[in-house]
Design an enzyme around this catalytic site. Structure first.
Site, mmCIF file in Angstrom:
data_model
loop_
_atom_site.group_PDB
_atom_site.id
_atom_site.type_symbol
_atom_site.label_atom_id
_atom_site.label_comp_id
_atom_site.label_asym_id
_atom_site.label_seq_id
_atom_site.Cartn_x
_atom_site.Cartn_y
_atom_site.Cartn_z
ATOM 1 N N TYR A 185 -13.300 9.632 47.562
ATOM 2 C CA TYR A 185 -13.626 8.519 46.674
ATOM 3 C C TYR A 185 -14.120 9.051 45.325
ATOM 4 O O TYR A 185 -15.325 9.120 45.035
ATOM 5 C CB TYR A 185 -14.679 7.615 47.311
ATOM 6 C CG TYR A 185 -14.164 6.798 48.485
ATOM 7 C CD1 TYR A 185 -12.811 6.747 48.779
ATOM 8 C CD2 TYR A 185 -15.031 6.089 49.301
ATOM 9 C CE1 TYR A 185 -12.334 6.010 49.859
ATOM 10 C CE2 TYR A 185 -14.564 5.348 50.371
ATOM 11 C CZ TYR A 185 -13.218 5.320 50.649
ATOM 12 O OH TYR A 185 -12.753 4.587 51.723
ATOM 13 N N HIS A 236 -9.869 10.017 58.248
ATOM 14 C CA HIS A 236 -9.485 8.977 57.298
ATOM 15 C C HIS A 236 -8.112 8.386 57.566
ATOM 16 O O HIS A 236 -7.910 7.176 57.405
ATOM 17 C CB HIS A 236 -9.542 9.551 55.878
ATOM 18 C CG HIS A 236 -9.794 8.533 54.827
ATOM 19 N ND1 HIS A 236 -10.404 8.828 53.636
ATOM 20 C CD2 HIS A 236 -9.530 7.209 54.763
ATOM 21 C CE1 HIS A 236 -10.503 7.745 52.898
ATOM 22 N NE2 HIS A 236 -9.968 6.752 53.552
ATOM 23 N N SER A 284 -11.447 -3.423 53.048
ATOM 24 C CA SER A 284 -10.846 -4.482 52.217
ATOM 25 C C SER A 284 -10.948 -5.828 52.948
ATOM 26 O O SER A 284 -9.960 -6.548 53.099
ATOM 27 C CB SER A 284 -9.386 -4.169 51.905
ATOM 28 O OG SER A 284 -9.157 -4.086 50.541
ATOM 29 N N PRO A 285 -12.132 -6.195 53.424
ATOM 30 C CA PRO A 285 -12.258 -7.377 54.286
ATOM 31 C C PRO A 285 -12.106 -8.710 53.565
ATOM 32 O O PRO A 285 -12.013 -9.741 54.239
ATOM 33 C CB PRO A 285 -13.675 -7.240 54.856
ATOM 34 C CG PRO A 285 -14.420 -6.513 53.792
ATOM 35 C CD PRO A 285 -13.435 -5.545 53.213
ATOM 36 N N LEU A 286 -12.063 -8.704 52.243
ATOM 37 C CA LEU A 286 -11.987 -9.961 51.503
ATOM 38 C C LEU A 286 -10.587 -10.248 50.987
ATOM 39 O O LEU A 286 -10.409 -11.097 50.107
ATOM 40 C CB LEU A 286 -12.990 -9.940 50.346
ATOM 41 C CG LEU A 286 -14.456 -9.815 50.785
ATOM 42 C CD1 LEU A 286 -15.371 -9.681 49.581
ATOM 43 C CD2 LEU A 286 -14.876 -10.988 51.655
ATOM 44 N N GLY A 287 -9.589 -9.565 51.529
ATOM 45 C CA GLY A 287 -8.210 -9.831 51.130
ATOM 46 C C GLY A 287 -7.851 -11.298 51.329
ATOM 47 O O GLY A 287 -8.113 -11.876 52.380
#
Length: 297
Positions: free
Chosen positions: A57, A132, A212-215
């Site tokens: 990152y 990863h 990315s849980p708010l896609g």
């Protein structure tokens, strides 16, 4: 099932039901140091006890581990206690000069990467270390063997895998046993390809950490900027949000928490306000009519 602020389990650790995905704080477009540290501090103030980062990152062309170094600095400068905070980092990916993402599951690389991550984080043992991504050029059992060695030598305390399918989860469970405690896959209102993996994690009692849980509600840090308005396909989330007087993002996280007791979302944030809103989703209990509207029943 109701959703409250009861802690959720990762192995033998108990954490706040919503974590912090620290990727937006250190990749391209990241905020300045002061705001990034303030965001992590706000997460801790709000009760968050799981922070997710990775050695990859960082912006293209900059040094490996910038995100881990940032998390370490934020923890060391925090005025409160951090003993209960679980830091999870990942190894096996990298950045290319053009901004793409590479993968390297070579056992030697993974072992070196984990030791370097521990050094950057300032710990003897990484709380939770996750592979990863599977490397198609390396047999998965070899990458997992490196994880097993890292556990045996005490460089990492707990192990997880990311971007894995059900067969790989079962293989990791066979090789790592009970020391495999988590799976981190992409999962959101818009992206539900990992439904089989979520079911398997629920069956096995493995923590499932949606990235990315708010896609469908918000764009991922990987998606770039957008000026598009709300997606009409997810109007129900916005309707519940209006009726409750909360953000659609908070509703989406409550929806994720209601999917399974093993789910621990790790939404990214780059502002203190965002992370406080995400953390508050742990206390949003969806009522029967709302659950039906959101497709939970």
């Amino acid at each position: 099932m109701t959703v409250g602020t009861t802690r959720r389990a990762i192995g033998g650790r108990q954490v706040w039901p919503v974590g912090l995905g620290a990727m937006p704080l250190s990749i391209e477009g990241h905020p300045g140091e002061a705001r990034a540290v303030a965001t992590i501090h706000a997460a801790l103030d709000a009760g968050v006890t799981l922070i997710d980062t990775a050695d990859s990152y960082h912006p293209p062309g900059e040094r490996t581990g910038l995100g881990e170094e940032l998390v370490a600095r934020a923890l060391s400068s925090y005025g409160g206690g951090t003993d209960g905070v679980l830091i999870t980092t990942k190894g096996g990916r990298g950045r290319t000069p053009d901004g793409d993402w590479s993968v390297n599951g070579d056992p030697g690389h993974l072992k070196r990467a984990a030791r370097e991550s521990a050094s950057r984080l300032g710990v003897e043992a990484i709380g939770l270390y996750q592979l990863h991504k599977p490397d198609p050029a390396v047999p998965y059992e070899e990458s997992l063997g490196a994880m097993s060695e890292l556990l045996d030598e005490g460089t990492i305390g707990l192990a997880g895998i990311s971007n894995a399918d059900t067969a790989q989860i079962r293989q990791a469970r066979e090789i790592l046993g009970d020391r495999l405690v988590s799976v981190q896959n992409r999962y959101s209102p818009a992206i539900r390809d990992s439904e089989p993996e979520l079911r398997l994690c629920t069956e096995l009692g493995l923590a499932f950490l949606p990235w990315s849980p708010l896609g469908g509600i918000s764009r991922s840090s990987l998606d770039g900027a957008s000026r598009q308005g709300p997606d009409p396909a997810f109007a129900a989330f916005h309707r519940v949000a209006r009726e409750r007087g909360v953000s659609p993002q908070r509703v989406a996280l409550a929806w994720l928490l209601a999917r399974s007791p093993v789910v621990i979302p790790i939404p990214g944030a780059s502002r203190p306000e965002s992370v406080r809103d995400s953390a508050a989703a742990a206390g949003l209990v969806l009522e029967e009519g709302e659950r039906a509207l959101l497709g939970l029943d």
